[in-house]
Design an enzyme around this catalytic site. Structure first.
Site, PDB file in Angstrom:
ATOM      1  N   CYS A  99      32.680  46.665  45.157  1.00 34.05           N
ATOM      2  CA  CYS A  99      33.920  46.737  44.383  1.00 34.05           C
ATOM      3  C   CYS A  99      35.002  45.783  44.886  1.00 34.05           C
ATOM      4  CB  CYS A  99      34.453  48.168  44.390  1.00 34.05           C
ATOM      5  SG  CYS A  99      33.236  49.374  43.823  1.00 34.05           S
ATOM      6  N   HIS A 392      37.004  49.663  35.536  1.00 33.71           N
ATOM      7  CA  HIS A 392      36.607  49.022  36.791  1.00 33.71           C
ATOM      8  C   HIS A 392      35.338  48.193  36.612  1.00 33.71           C
ATOM      9  CE1 HIS A 392      35.610  48.296  40.887  1.00 33.71           C
ATOM     10  NE2 HIS A 392      34.824  49.346  41.069  1.00 33.71           N
ATOM     11  N   CYS A 422      38.655  50.313  48.132  1.00 34.69           N
ATOM     12  CA  CYS A 422      37.441  50.748  48.821  1.00 34.69           C
ATOM     13  C   CYS A 422      36.265  50.073  48.136  1.00 34.69           C
ATOM     14  CB  CYS A 422      37.295  52.265  48.747  1.00 34.69           C
ATOM     15  SG  CYS A 422      37.160  52.892  47.049  1.00 34.69           S
TER      16      CYS A 422
END
EC number: 2.3.1.16
Length: 436
Positions: A99, A392, A422
Site C-alpha cells: 500500500c 484505495h 501502513c
C-alpha cells in the site's frame, strides 16, 4: 531531536513536486471494470504531461508501481513510457511496497534527483481490483509444465488423468499475508480489541471521512487534481470518485455485520476501505530545473521514512513507527504540522495509530524515545476525508495523498504536511511535505 537529514541535491536544490494528478477512483467492478492497471497508468501519466505542458524530453525517469501484478506487463513503468508518447530513451522501472508503493516511487525519483543522475522524473502507481491475474491450482500448473515436455499423446493423457475436478478450479489472488495467513482485516480486528477501539468510534470515523470527501467535491477543491476519465465504450465519462456516500448516515453504518470476526468483531465493510481501481502520479524535479522551466512548484519533499515491524501482531502500525522518523529527519514536531493525512485502511487501524502517536508509554517502551510523537489535532487530520471514502487503489494511494495534501496546504497559505500509511508485511511510510 535526532539528526536532521535535508533532502537537497549537491547544489543545494530542494526536491520540488511541480504537479500531480489522479484518475477518479472507482469501486471494484464498476466504472473501470475491464480496464487493466497499465491502461489506468497510461491514462493518468498522459494527461499529467498534457496539462503540465512540460516537453516529453524533460522527463528523464519514470518510476511506477503496481501491487496486483499482471504477468503480461511485469514492468508497468516501461509500458507507460512506450504508451504515452514519452521519449523512448526515458529510464523506467517498477517498484512494489504494497500500500506504500507510490511513496516508494516518489522516494526513488527523489534519490535520483539528489544523486544528480536526473533533473526531472515522474513517480506514481496504478492498480485494478477488477482485472485480476486469476491463476490455476499448483497441481494443474505442474501438470501443464510436464505436458509441455511430454513427447507423445499417451504421455500427455496419462498426465491429465492425474487431475481431479477441484484441480481445475481457478485460483484468485491471495488476500492473506503469505507469511502468516492472516488477512489485514484480521489484524485490524486484533488491534481494535487490543487498544479498545469501539464499533461506534470506527463508524464515526468512516462517517466523518465520507462527509468530508463529499464536501471537498461539493466545494470544487478536487477538480484541479482529478482528471475526467473516458473509458470504453465512451458513452459516459467518469468525473468523480464513485465510492463516496454523499448521504452518509451513522444509523446506516450500525446496520452492517462484522466482516472478519463474525461473532464478536467490529470491523465492517463500511468502516474499511473498499477494493478500488485507479491511478495517480506526480512530477518531481530539482528546484533549479523548475525555475528554468518557469514552473511554480506545488511544494517540496522535506523528508521521508520507511519502517518495518513484526507481522504477527499490530502489523498495521506503520504510521506510528514511520512518523517520528520522518519528523525527526525534517527537524519538526507534530505541533509544527499544518495538515496530517493518514491512509485509512481501516477505521480501527487509523484510530489505533492515532492513539499510539500520543502515547508516552509506546514511545518509551517500544520506540525507545524520550517522549511521545504527539497528539493528533483533529482540526488538522484528514481534513478532506480519507481512503475509507475515496477508496484505495493500492499503488496509487501515496501519490494521491501527496497531491491532495500539497493543494490543501497552498489553499491555507503554506506550511508543513505529513502523509503516512501502513502497508502489508508490517511496513510503514511517512513523508513530510512543505508548501509556500
Amino acid at each position: 531531536m535526532g539528526q536532521v537529514l535535508p533532502l537537497v541535491t549537491r547544489q543545494g536544490d530542494r526536491i520540488a513536486i511541480v504537479s500531480g494528478l489522479r484518475t477518479p477512483f472507482a469501486r471494484q467492478a464498476t466504472a473501470f471494470h475491464g480496464i487493466p492497471a497499465v491502461d489506468l497508468g497510461k491514462m493518468v501519466v498522459g494527461e499529467l504531461l498534457a496539462r503540465s505542458e512540460i516537453p516529453a524530453e524533460v522527463i528523464e525517469q519514470l518510476v511506477f508501481g503496481q501491487v496486483v501484478q499482471m504477468p503480461e506487463a511485469p514492468n508497468i513503468a516501461r509500458e507507460i513510457v512506450l504508451g504515452t508518447g514519452m521519449n523512448v530513451h526515458t529510464d523506467a522501472y517498477s517498484v512494489s511496497r504494497a500500500c506504500a508503493t507510490s511513496f516508494q516511487a516518489v522516494a526513488n525519483v527523489a534519490e535520483s534527483l539528489m544523486a544528480g543522475t536526473i533533473r526531472a522524473g515522474i513517480a506514481g502507481g496504478a492498480d485494478s481490483s477488477s482485472v485480476l491475474p486469476i491463476g490455476v491450482s499448483k497441481k494443474l500448473a505442474r501438470v501443464l509444465v510436464d505436458v509441455n515436455k511430454a513427447r507423445t499423446m499417451s504421455q500427455r493423457l496419462k498426465l491429465f488423468s492425474r487431475l481431479r475436478l477441484r484441480d481445475l478450479m481457478p485460483v484468485p489472488p491471495a488476500v492473506a499475508e503469505y507469511s502468516t495467513g492472516l488477512r489485514m482485516g484480521d489484524t485490524a480486528e486484533q488491534m481494535a480489541k487490543t487498544y479498545g477501539i469501539t464499533r461506534e468510534q470506527q463508524d464515526a470515523l468512516a462517517h466523518r471521512s465520507h462527509q468530508r470527501a463529499a464536501q471537498a467535491w461539493s466545494d470544487g477543491k478536487l477538480k484541479e487534481e482529478v482528471m475526467t476519465a473516458f473509458i470504453p465504450p465512451y458513452k459516459q465519462p467518469l468525473v468523480e470518485d464513485n465510492n463516496i456516500r454523499g448521504n452518509s448516515s451513522l444509523a446506516d453504518y450500525a446496520k452492517l455485520r462484522p466482516a472478519f470476526d463474525r461473532k464478536h468483531g467490529t470491523v465492517t465493510a463500511a468502516n474499511s476501505t473498499p477494493l478500488t481501481d485507479g491511478a495517480a502520479a506526480v512530477i518531481l524535479m530539482t528546484e533549479s530545473r523548475a525555475k528554468e522551466l518557469g514552473l511554480v512548484p506545488l511544494g517540496y519533499l522535506r523528508s521521508y521514512a520507511f519502517t518495518a515491524i513484526d507481522v504477527w501482531q499490530d502489523m498495521l502500525f506503520g504510521p506510528a513507527w514511520s512518523t517520528p522518523l520522518a519528523l525527526e529527519r525534517a527537524g519538526l514536531t507534530m505541533s509544527d504540522l499544518t495538515l496530517i493525512d493518514m491512509h485509512e485502511a481501516f477505521a480501527a487501524q487509523t484510530l489505533a495509530n492515532i492513539q499510539l502517536l500520543g502515547s508516552e508509554r509506546f514511545a518509551c517502551e517500544v520506540l525507545g524515545r524520550a517522549h511521545a510523537t504527539g497528539e493528533v489535532d483533529d482540526s488538522k487530520f484528514n481534513v478532506l476525508g480519507g481512503s475509507i471514502a475515496y477508496g484505495h487503489p493500492f499503488a496509487a494511494t501515496g501519490a494521491w495523498m501527496i497531491t491532495q495534501t500539497l493543494h490543501e496546504l497552498r489553499r491555507r497559505g503554506g506550511g508543513f504536511g505529513l502523509v503516512t500509511a501502513c502497508a502489508a508485511g508490517g511496513l510503514g511510510a511517512a513523508m513530510v511535505l512543505e508548501a509556500e
